[in-house]
Enzyme design. Structure first.
Site, PDB file in Angstrom:
ATOM      1  N   SER A 262       0.846  -1.210   0.000  1.00 40.49           N
ATOM      2  CA  SER A 262       0.000   0.000   0.000  1.00 40.49           C
ATOM      3  C   SER A 262       0.870   1.244   0.000  1.00 40.49           C
ATOM      4  CB  SER A 262      -0.872   0.022   1.261  1.00 40.49           C
ATOM      5  OG  SER A 262      -0.142   0.608   2.334  1.00 40.49           O
ATOM      6  N   ASP A 263       0.269   2.368  -0.380  1.00 36.33           N
ATOM      7  CA  ASP A 263       1.008   3.611  -0.215  1.00 36.33           C
ATOM      8  C   ASP A 263       0.905   4.028   1.260  1.00 36.33           C
ATOM      9  OD1 ASP A 263       1.458   6.366  -2.543  1.00 36.33           O
ATOM     10  OD2 ASP A 263       2.443   5.904  -0.639  1.00 36.33           O
ATOM     11  N   TYR A 264       1.572   5.115   1.579  1.00 33.87           N
ATOM     12  CA  TYR A 264       1.800   5.553   2.944  1.00 33.87           C
ATOM     13  C   TYR A 264       0.483   5.833   3.694  1.00 33.87           C
ATOM     14  CZ  TYR A 264       4.709   7.957   6.456  1.00 33.87           C
ATOM     15  OH  TYR A 264       5.392   8.321   7.597  1.00 33.87           O
ATOM     16  N   ASN A 265       0.093   4.934   4.610  1.00 34.47           N
ATOM     17  CA  ASN A 265      -1.115   5.100   5.413  1.00 34.47           C
ATOM     18  C   ASN A 265      -2.392   4.952   4.585  1.00 34.47           C
ATOM     19  OD1 ASN A 265      -2.172   5.547   8.026  1.00 34.47           O
ATOM     20  ND2 ASN A 265      -2.807   7.608   7.412  1.00 34.47           N
ATOM     21  N   ALA A 266      -2.266   4.490   3.352  1.00 31.79           N
ATOM     22  CA  ALA A 266      -3.406   4.494   2.421  1.00 31.79           C
ATOM     23  C   ALA A 266      -4.532   3.591   2.890  1.00 31.79           C
ATOM     24  CB  ALA A 266      -2.933   4.084   1.031  1.00 31.79           C
TER      25      ALA A 266
END
Ligand code: GLC
Length: 709
Positions: free
Chosen positions: A256-260
């Site tokens: 996943s992207d950052y905190n997505a």
């Protein structure tokens, strides 16, 4: 039982979720800062992956915690954004795209991999493959530009460069194709905004670079923060599970992207972390980057019956398999060490060569460039700004290791009279030093205006509604132009995007797009200005005249009322031309090239045939130079409207003055298929225009017509 199967059999739920968790070392973040006690999590087995930690010793120390203190001794995966170099910085990807040279695209990734692996990195969050046609969006800096074909070629080159021939080797990194997908289509160019793209646009524009990355064996893929038509990519089963995994056969790790994953709550598709975690896991996302959604949400999702243990095990297997492919189980300390002096010197030379070739000569009236021997006034906030040369993802690249324009010029022109004044800061409104800068013009023969953006004004969270000269730089330029009557004025633009500067372009004698050239910026700029190298960069994006034109790109579909200056009711603006200020592929050289004798055989082809295309290129200029030749097609009549131009090839030729050469392309007729009404590849008989030339400016292309039968 295999190693992976026996590990999974032995793992507690917390340890399984640990392998699906990526924590940051708190050193550099690109979103909400999450608190993690990294060491305790690694020992407890609840953190199996780390980002933003580099340095052989530091990485070795946390790896030791995993290998000596944790219960199952599963090696950590360490990750970093090595986007355009690590300690030695190459041009930003948009600048590298200007080379139109996959060999060098691969070479810089290979060198970046060596440097990052020496710092203990296992995976880079690159290549970024988002096709982008909106310069308001700061991340246009990080990608291949406006065209999906360029994106496909770059994807292949970068995956090969980062991953090498054997991912388990000590100097190879797992690559991560990102951000899947259509992130470049954010509404109004505003960062993280929603995207509204059709399924056809996905297939024709945004998916091809990722398809190429999968075909090249990319080890991981990162879904974008954004949604496509209301379905966030992080929870998008249709695009992740159905298309990427089932249709394309991608069976490796989705990170996943950052905190997505947690941000699915903001998207409004999950009411809590449990639902967010379940949506992401069921869509096929394996690693949760720093949201701790899997760690804190999946136990509840299991209890509520939203996910199964089998789905968790499948994700754990992918992560462990990636660690096996990287050789981490065989030797978790394999990456990390020091490189030889000659290797570092060779890398700096590559950085200089690539930076030199990334520079695009947009305008050169009366052969203003290359410079003569006269006195130079170097003015502007980017002239002595080594830190700003690094680009929007500088990784471990330090300002003190970058060469400024001023330093490069002084090295290249020892003893020459070079005066310098910044005039203004990059963004401030202070105009008090403009007069001092203008006063330098009196004693100069040529004025170099070094203008543009700081590295924080492009890249992530770098959207600009007025993507022109920031701060008071326009006032500085106008004052210098007013004070430099009779002098030659050269503007050099440093930016992460095509800057919208029609007022500057009209008035200067020469203008260059240097993008963010990296560690060797100043030497590369000096190479071009002094003529040590002939400029050969070609812009990978159409250069808008005005924000009102955005998106402007060569691959537009036809309209029922094509622009006609003699007919009011046709597709055009009342106040500016439709054409960009500079077309895709534009770039001048110190040569003078003409094209002749376009030949295309055969004149008709079946699906399994190929066209052989050749064109003669002549350099009737006074200097040796390199020319990039583009191959476009236009499917004139089809069951679905086809773009007015589609890029199908590019190549480069270097010619001495007076020489000519032949550039050849082989174009399989299969490459002229397009997504039919059912979005499946369709080979459709009909007339095709083949067009060859120096840019997407149709007036400069040689045409030939062929038929598909
Ligand atoms: C960022 C970016 C992504 C990057 C990741 C890790 O927010 O969107 O491109 O790889 O976080 O830094």
């Amino acid at each position: 039982m295999s190693r992976i199967e026996s590990l999974i059999a032995a793992m507690t739920l917390a340890e399984k979720l640990g392998q699906l968790t990526m924590a940051t070392s708190d050193s550099a973040v690109t979103g909400a800062v999450m608190s993690t006690n990294l060491g305790a999590g690694i020992v407890a087995g609840t953190i199996g992956n780390v980002l933003n930690l580099y340095g052989a010793e530091k990485v070795g120390a946390v790896q030791q915690l995993a290998m000596e203190k944790s219960r199952l001794k599963i090696p950590l995966l360490t990750c970093l954004d090595v986007i355009h170099g690590h300690r030695t910085l190459f041009p930003i990807p948009l600048g590298e795209a200007s080379l139109f040279d996959p060999i060098l695209w691969e070479a810089t990734a290979r060198e970046a991999a060596k440097e990052a692996a020496a710092d203990g990195i296992h995976l880079t969050f690159a290549p970024m493959l988002d096709v982008a046609r909106d310069p308001r969006w700061g991340r246009i800096a990080e990608g291949p530009g406006e065209d999906p074909f360029v994106g496909q070629v770059m994807a292949q080159a970068k995956v090969k460069g980062f991953q090498g021939s054997d991912l388990s080797q000590a100097d190879c990194l797992a690559a991560c194709a990102k951000h899947y997908c259509a992130y470049g289509a954010v509404t109004a160019g505003r960062e993280y905004a929603t995207t509204e793209v059709s399924r056809r646009s996905l297939r024709e524009i945004y998916l091809p670079p990722f398809e190429a990355a999968v075909a090249a064996g990319v080890a991981t893929i990162m879904p974008a923060f954004t949604d496509v038509a209301g379905v966030p990519l992080t929870a998008n089963r249709a695009l992740l599970k159905d298309y990427l995994r089932h249709k394309l056969g991608f069976d490796s790790v989705l990170v996943s992207d950052y905190n997505a994953i947690a941000e699915l709550i903001h998207h409004g598709v999950a009411s809590d972390l449990v639902e967010a975690a379940a949506l992401a896991l069921k869509a096929g996302v394996d690693i949760d980057m720093i949201a701790n959604a899997y760690r804190d949400g999946l136990p509840g999702a299991l209890e509520r019956g939203l996910v199964t243990m089998a789905e968790i095990d499948t994700a754990v297997k992918r992560v462990l398999r990636l660690k096996e492919q990287l050789g981490l189980f065989d030797d978790p300390y394999r990456r990390g060490g020091t490189e030889s002096g000659p290797a570092l010197m060779a890398r700096r030379k590559l950085a200089r060569d690539v930076a030199t070739r990334s520079i695009v000569l947009l305008k050169n009236e009366n052969a203003t460039l290359p410079l003569g021997n006269g006195r130079l006034a170097v003015i502007g906030p980017l002239a002595d700004a080594p830190g700003e040369m690094r680009g929007c993802w500088p990784s471990a690249g330090r300002a003190e290791d970058s060469v400024s324009v001023l330093a490069g010029l002084k090295t290249a022109l020892p003893g020459q009279d070079i005066r310098y004044a910044p005039g203004v800061d990059i963004e401030s409104t202070d105009e008090s030093r403009i007069a001092e800068a203008v006063s330098l013009c009196d004693g100069a023969d040529t004025i170099l205006l070094c203008l543009g953006e700081s590295i924080g004004m492009s890249g992530e969270a770098g959207s600009r509604a007025h993507p022109g000269l920031p701060g008071k730089q326009r006032a500085l330029a106008e004052a210098v132009l007013a004070g430099a009557v009779g002098k030659r004025v050269v503007a050099i633009l440093f930016s992460g995007r095509p800057l919208i500067v029609p007022e500057l372009s009209e008035r200067v004698d020469a203008m260059l797009a240097a993008w963010a050239p990296g560690s060797e910026a100043g030497n590369a700029v000096a190479d071009i200005l002094t003529g040590r190298a002939s400029p050969s960069g070609r812009t990978p994006v159409s250069w808008p005249r005005a924000v009102g034109q955005i998106p402007v790109f060569f691959g537009q579909r036809p309209t029922g009322r094509p622009a006609d200056p003699k007919d009011h009711y046709t597709s055009k603006y009342l106040d500016i031309p439709n054409e960009p200020l500079f077309p895709f592929g534009h770039g001048l050289t110190y040569g003078a090239f003409d094209y002749a004798n376009l030949s295309v055989t055969p004149d008709k082809a079946r699906e399994n045939d190929s066209f052989t295309i050749s064109v003669t290129v002549i350099n009737h200029g006074a200097r040796e130079a390199s020319e990039t030749v583009f191959l476009f097609v236009h499917d004139m009549v089809a069951s679905i409207t086809r773009p007015l131009l589609e890029l199908k090839g590019f190549d480069r030729i270097t010619l001495k003055p007076g020489d000519s050469g032949i550039v050849r392309f082989t174009l399989p007729a299969r490459n002229l298929r397009f997504p039919g009404a059912d979005l499946e590849p369709l080979f459709e008989p009909g007339e095709i225009e083949i067009l060859v030339g120096p840019s997407a400016d149709r007036a400069r292309l040689l045409p030939a017509n062929v038929r598909l039968v």
